[in-house]
Motif scaffolding. Structure first.
Motif, PDB file in Angstrom:
ATOM      1  N   ILE A   1      22.844 -20.252  52.864  1.00 57.93           N
ATOM      2  CA  ILE A   1      22.851 -21.517  53.363  1.00 57.93           C
ATOM      3  C   ILE A   1      22.291 -22.518  52.424  1.00 57.93           C
ATOM      4  O   ILE A   1      20.747 -22.815  52.236  1.00 57.93           O
ATOM      5  CB  ILE A   1      22.030 -21.347  54.967  1.00 57.93           C
ATOM      6  CG1 ILE A   1      22.679 -20.341  55.527  1.00 57.93           C
ATOM      7  CG2 ILE A   1      22.149 -22.511  55.970  1.00 57.93           C
ATOM      8  CD1 ILE A   1      22.082 -19.231  57.033  1.00 57.93           C
TER       9      ILE A   1
ATOM     10  N   ILE B   1      25.323 -14.262  52.420  1.00 60.26           N
ATOM     11  CA  ILE B   1      25.089 -15.355  52.962  1.00 60.26           C
ATOM     12  C   ILE B   1      23.609 -16.634  51.939  1.00 60.26           C
ATOM     13  O   ILE B   1      22.972 -16.180  52.427  1.00 60.26           O
ATOM     14  CB  ILE B   1      25.151 -16.192  54.680  1.00 60.26           C
ATOM     15  CG1 ILE B   1      26.334 -14.978  55.261  1.00 60.26           C
ATOM     16  CG2 ILE B   1      25.672 -17.525  54.849  1.00 60.26           C
ATOM     17  CD1 ILE B   1      26.604 -14.794  56.460  1.00 60.26           C
TER      18      ILE B   1
ATOM     19  N   LEU C   1      31.936 -22.295  51.970  1.00 54.67           N
ATOM     20  CA  LEU C   1      32.471 -22.991  53.937  1.00 54.67           C
ATOM     21  C   LEU C   1      31.661 -24.157  53.922  1.00 54.67           C
ATOM     22  O   LEU C   1      30.399 -24.446  54.216  1.00 54.67           O
ATOM     23  CB  LEU C   1      32.478 -21.358  54.152  1.00 54.67           C
ATOM     24  CG  LEU C   1      32.503 -22.631  55.613  1.00 54.67           C
ATOM     25  CD1 LEU C   1      33.614 -23.071  56.501  1.00 54.67           C
ATOM     26  CD2 LEU C   1      32.172 -22.053  57.127  1.00 54.67           C
TER      27      LEU C   1
ATOM     28  N   LEU D   1      20.764 -21.552  61.465  1.00 52.39           N
ATOM     29  CA  LEU D   1      22.127 -20.836  61.119  1.00 52.39           C
ATOM     30  C   LEU D   1      21.953 -19.795  61.435  1.00 52.39           C
ATOM     31  O   LEU D   1      22.223 -18.508  61.133  1.00 52.39           O
ATOM     32  CB  LEU D   1      22.566 -20.946  60.388  1.00 52.39           C
ATOM     33  CG  LEU D   1      23.766 -22.627  60.516  1.00 52.39           C
ATOM     34  CD1 LEU D   1      23.930 -23.636  58.847  1.00 52.39           C
ATOM     35  CD2 LEU D   1      24.740 -21.917  61.156  1.00 52.39           C
TER      36      LEU D   1
ATOM     37  N   LEU E   1      30.142 -26.859  56.168  1.00 52.29           N
ATOM     38  CA  LEU E   1      29.903 -27.064  57.347  1.00 52.29           C
ATOM     39  C   LEU E   1      29.120 -28.433  57.199  1.00 52.29           C
ATOM     40  O   LEU E   1      28.185 -28.721  56.736  1.00 52.29           O
ATOM     41  CB  LEU E   1      29.014 -25.923  57.996  1.00 52.29           C
ATOM     42  CG  LEU E   1      28.363 -26.462  59.494  1.00 52.29           C
ATOM     43  CD1 LEU E   1      29.896 -25.699  59.990  1.00 52.29           C
ATOM     44  CD2 LEU E   1      27.493 -24.881  59.797  1.00 52.29           C
TER      45      LEU E   1
ATOM     46  N   VAL F   1      33.715 -17.645  59.092  1.00 53.42           N
ATOM     47  CA  VAL F   1      32.278 -17.391  57.848  1.00 53.42           C
ATOM     48  C   VAL F   1      33.253 -15.594  56.734  1.00 53.42           C
ATOM     49  O   VAL F   1      33.500 -14.701  56.266  1.00 53.42           O
ATOM     50  CB  VAL F   1      30.965 -16.229  58.032  1.00 53.42           C
ATOM     51  CG1 VAL F   1      30.553 -15.947  57.142  1.00 53.42           C
ATOM     52  CG2 VAL F   1      30.565 -17.574  57.503  1.00 53.42           C
TER      53      VAL F   1
ATOM     54  N   VAL G   1      31.931 -21.142  63.655  1.00 55.45           N
ATOM     55  CA  VAL G   1      31.388 -20.932  62.454  1.00 55.45           C
ATOM     56  C   VAL G   1      31.882 -19.246  62.209  1.00 55.45           C
ATOM     57  O   VAL G   1      31.335 -19.235  60.614  1.00 55.45           O
ATOM     58  CB  VAL G   1      29.384 -21.120  62.199  1.00 55.45           C
ATOM     59  CG1 VAL G   1      28.993 -21.154  61.263  1.00 55.45           C
ATOM     60  CG2 VAL G   1      30.160 -22.812  63.207  1.00 55.45           C
TER      61      VAL G   1
ATOM     62  N   ASP H   1      21.309 -27.002  53.235  1.00 63.42           N
ATOM     63  CA  ASP H   1      21.252 -28.322  54.437  1.00 63.42           C
ATOM     64  C   ASP H   1      20.238 -28.279  53.644  1.00 63.42           C
ATOM     65  O   ASP H   1      19.345 -27.978  54.072  1.00 63.42           O
ATOM     66  CB  ASP H   1      21.731 -27.189  55.512  1.00 63.42           C
ATOM     67  CG  ASP H   1      21.952 -28.586  56.575  1.00 63.42           C
ATOM     68  OD1 ASP H   1      21.127 -30.014  56.370  1.00 63.42           O
ATOM     69  OD2 ASP H   1      23.168 -28.580  56.805  1.00 63.42           O
TER      70      ASP H   1
ATOM     71  N   LYS I   1      30.097 -29.660  62.235  1.00 62.77           N
ATOM     72  CA  LYS I   1      29.134 -29.191  62.359  1.00 62.77           C
ATOM     73  C   LYS I   1      29.153 -29.339  63.901  1.00 62.77           C
ATOM     74  O   LYS I   1      28.524 -28.843  64.905  1.00 62.77           O
ATOM     75  CB  LYS I   1      27.634 -29.573  62.625  1.00 62.77           C
ATOM     76  CG  LYS I   1      27.260 -30.031  61.047  1.00 62.77           C
ATOM     77  CD  LYS I   1      26.126 -30.716  60.279  1.00 62.77           C
ATOM     78  CE  LYS I   1      25.577 -30.003  59.085  1.00 62.77           C
ATOM     79  NZ  LYS I   1      24.289 -30.509  58.519  1.00 62.77           N
TER      80      LYS I   1
ATOM     81  N   LEU J   1      27.464 -21.555  52.784  1.00 63.12           N
ATOM     82  CA  LEU J   1      27.714 -22.675  53.822  1.00 63.12           C
ATOM     83  C   LEU J   1      26.405 -24.114  53.039  1.00 63.12           C
ATOM     84  O   LEU J   1      25.544 -23.678  52.979  1.00 63.12           O
ATOM     85  CB  LEU J   1      26.614 -22.018  55.022  1.00 63.12           C
ATOM     86  CG  LEU J   1      28.167 -20.855  55.791  1.00 63.12           C
ATOM     87  CD1 LEU J   1      26.818 -20.263  57.504  1.00 63.12           C
ATOM     88  CD2 LEU J   1      28.369 -21.586  56.484  1.00 63.12           C
TER      89      LEU J   1
END
Length: 214
Positions: A6, A4, A79, A17, A81, A115, A111, A8, A104, A52
Motif C-alpha cells: 500500500i 499487497i 492499481l 486499507l 487509487l 485487487v 477496491v 499513500d 478514492k 495499491l
C-alpha cells in the motif's frame, strides 16, 4: 495469497486499507510506503503481487514511481487509487503500465474486487472515469471534432505540442513564420480551439507528438 503493498502519503488511508484487506482470507498486506521514492524501494524489495498506489505523493509522486517500478519489474501489477479524475493522469497511468485506476470514492467492496481481478490479470477502470471518457467521446462526435488535418498542419500541431515557438517551427519545417501562423490558424479552426494554449493542451491530451500517433 495475494501479497499487497500500500503506497499513500496519508496514514489514515494506509491504515484503513490495511484494516480492510487483512480481513480478506486470500490477501496479505506485506508493506506500506508514504512517498514515491519509498514506494519504489519497497516494491523492488518486497515484489508484491499487487501495488495499491496513490498518484499525489511527495518525493517524485506516484506516476514517476510507477514508471520506475514497471521499468525494473515489467510484470508488476499496479492499481492506482487516487482522488484525481483527470484524464491525463488516467492516460499516463495506463501508458506507464498500471493495470487499474480507481477513484478514492470507490466502495471498499469495489477496491477488494479490483485487487483480486488485477491479481488475476484483468484491467480495471473506475466506472466514473469510463463514464467521463464516453461522455467526452460522444460530445466530440456530436461536434464533429475529428483530426481532419493536412500533413503539414499535423506537423505544426506536433511541434506546438512539444512547446516549439513559431520561429522554431519555421526553422524545422523550412517555411516562413507567417506560413506557420497560417497553418496554426487553420488547425485551430478545424479543431474548434481558441488559442495556442488550447492547442498545446489538445496535443498533450491526445498524445499528438512525433513519438505517438494521434
Amino acid at each position: 495469497m495475494i501479497k499487497i503493498l500500500i503506497a499513500d502519503d496519508h496514514a489514515i488511508v494506509r491504515n484503513g486499507l490495511n484494516n480492510v484487506l487483512k480481513d480478506e482470507p486470500d490477501m496479505q498486506v506485506i508493506g506500506e510506503a508514504c512517498d514515491g521514492e519509498e514506494t519504489v524501494r519497497q516494491a523492488l524489495k518486497l515484489k508484491p503481487d499487487v501495488l495499491l498506489l496513490d498518484i499525489l505523493m511527495p518525493q517524485g509522486g506516484g506516476l514517476t514511481a510507477l514508471a520506475n517500478i514497471i521499468d525494473k519489474l515489467p510484470t508488476a501489477k499496479v492499481l492506482i487509487l487516487t482522488i484525481s479524475d483527470r484524464e491525463d493522469d488516467l492516460f499516463k497511468a495506463l501508458r506507464y503500465g498500471a493495470h487499474g485506476y480507481l477513484l478514492k470514492e470507490a466502495g471498499i467492496n469495489e477496491v477488494v474486487d479490483a485487487v483480486r481481478r488485477i491479481a488475476a490479470g484483468e484491467v480495471i477502470l473506475s466506472s466514473q472515469m469510463v463514464a467521463n471518457l464516453v461522455s467526452e467521446f460522444r460530445q466530440k462526435s456530436h461536434n464533429g471534432e475529428e483530426l481532419n488535418l493536412s500533413s503539414r498542419e499535423m506537423e505544426v500541431l506536433r511541434y506546438v505540442g512539444e512547446g516549439c515557438t513559431n520561429s522554431e517551427i519555421s526553422a524545422k519545417l523550412f517555411i516562413s513564420e507567417s506560413t506557420v501562423r497560417t497553418y496554426l490558424r487553420r488547425l485551430l479552426e478545424k479543431l474548434h480551439l481558441r488559442n495556442r494554449s488550447e492547442a498545446v493542451a489538445y496535443a498533450t491530451r491526445h498524445h499528438v507528438s512525433f513519438n505517438h500517433n494521434p
